[in-house]
Design a protein around this motif. Structure first.
Motif, short mmCIF file in Angstrom:
data_model
loop_
_atom_site.label_atom_id
_atom_site.label_comp_id
_atom_site.label_asym_id
_atom_site.label_seq_id
_atom_site.Cartn_x
_atom_site.Cartn_y
_atom_site.Cartn_z
N HIS A 44 0.85 -1.20 0.00
CA HIS A 44 0.00 0.00 0.00
C HIS A 44 0.88 1.25 0.00
O HIS A 44 1.95 1.27 0.62
CB HIS A 44 -0.91 0.00 1.23
CG HIS A 44 -1.97 1.06 1.14
ND1 HIS A 44 -1.72 2.36 1.48
CD2 HIS A 44 -3.25 1.02 0.70
CE1 HIS A 44 -2.82 3.07 1.26
NE2 HIS A 44 -3.76 2.27 0.79
N GLU A 91 -3.88 2.21 -7.25
CA GLU A 91 -4.28 3.28 -6.34
C GLU A 91 -3.40 4.50 -6.58
O GLU A 91 -2.30 4.59 -6.01
CB GLU A 91 -4.13 2.82 -4.88
CG GLU A 91 -5.01 1.64 -4.54
CD GLU A 91 -5.35 1.60 -3.05
OE1 GLU A 91 -6.54 1.56 -2.73
OE2 GLU A 91 -4.43 1.66 -2.22
N GLY A 133 -7.64 9.06 -0.07
CA GLY A 133 -8.04 9.85 1.09
C GLY A 133 -8.16 11.34 0.82
O GLY A 133 -8.29 12.14 1.75
P1 PGA Z 1 -9.61 5.91 0.28
O1 PGA Z 1 -8.41 4.86 0.50
O2 PGA Z 1 -10.77 5.13 -0.29
O3 PGA Z 1 -9.89 6.45 1.65
O4 PGA Z 1 -9.11 6.95 -0.66
C1 PGA Z 1 -8.17 3.82 -0.41
C2 PGA Z 1 -6.95 3.05 0.00
O5 PGA Z 1 -5.96 3.67 0.41
O6 PGA Z 1 -6.92 1.80 -0.07
#
Ligand code: PGA
Length: 257
Positions: free
Chosen positions: A96, A168, A174
């Protein structure tokens, strides 16, 4: 046909009680395995057992957010693959961007984790994605290539059946800023082509590629309708049943033939 997959990454959120309430709430609304969507939640380590008990027998699987690659032993503060398996984890998120950026995880370390999990039969959700600066410098595809090659080093084609990729974009995590459907589809297609050239067409066609980064009820359907988007890795919107369930429902209706 690739089965849709919606996974909740709870990150460093919830406490013992709220974790079990959230898990029980989800198990209630997804009481049995869905025909065309796999669903998982990835709570913090201390709550894995309790959340696992709360979702047992439902359509929601248990996953973890990280693991250490060595066998059990003298690694203070770390958690072994055997421990995750023992408490019923069926997935682990690796690579991640928060672990890459904040905890300093490199592709070399991530590949050790990926290989160890696959050797021990624990399926992996491998995250990749570019920063805003990298995107603005037109480096997105180069960054994805580097992360994929590094993180999947040593992983054979036969093991790829137990790997899910999560695209991502770091700038979308976020932040409330979601990639456009075109940006997501384009990156996913690039990743699929990478899988084809690194492995073969069958691996490319079978590997699920999830999108993550500010997925919510309002944007899930349009993202999930993209031909190379096979599900979502959801952070913030996975922390409430009322926010997470519509994303699962969007995945149920989005799957194409
Ligand atoms: P988010 O996070 O949906 O809060 O943007 C996704 C993630 O980091 O897996």
């Amino acid at each position: 046909m690739r089965k849709m997959f919606v996974a909740g990454n709870w990150k460093m959120n919830t406490l013992a009680q709220s974790a079990v309430e959230l898990a029980s709430g989800l198990a209630q609304v997804v009481p049995a395995r869905l025909a065309n969507v796999d669903v998982a939640v990835c709570p913090p380590f201390p709550f894995l057992s309790a959340v696992g008990a709360a979702v047992a027998g439902s359509g929601v699987d248990l996953g973890a957010q990280n693991v250490w690659f060595e066998k059990p032993g003298a690694y203070t503060g770390e958690v072994a693959i055997e421990m995750l398996a023992d408490v019923g984890c069926r997935w682990v998120i690796l690579g991640h961007s928060e672990r890459r950026a904040i905890l300093g995880e490199t592709d070399a370390l991530i590949s050790k984790k990926v290989n160890a999990c696959l050797a021990k039969g624990l399926p992996v959700i491998l995250c990749v994605g570019e920063t805003l600066a990298e995107r603005q410098a037109n480096q997105t595809e180069a960054v994805l290539n580097t992360q994929m090659a590094g993180s999947l080093a040593g992983v054979e084609a036969s093991a790829m059946a137990h790997v899910v990729i999560a695209y991502e974009p770091v700038w979308a995590i976020g932040t409330g800023v979601t990639a456009t459907t075109e940006q997501a589809q384009s990156a996913h297609l690039h990743l699929r082509k990478w899988l084809e050239s690194r492995y073969n067409p069958a691996v490319a066609a079978a590997t699920r590629i999830l999108y993550g980064g500010s997925v919510k009820a309002q944007n899930a359907a349009s993202l999930l309708e993209q031909p190379d988007v096979d599900g979502a890795l959801v952070g913030g919107a996975s922390l409430k049943v009322d926010d997470f369930l519509p994303i699962i429902r969007a995945a149920e209706t989005a799957r194409k033939s």
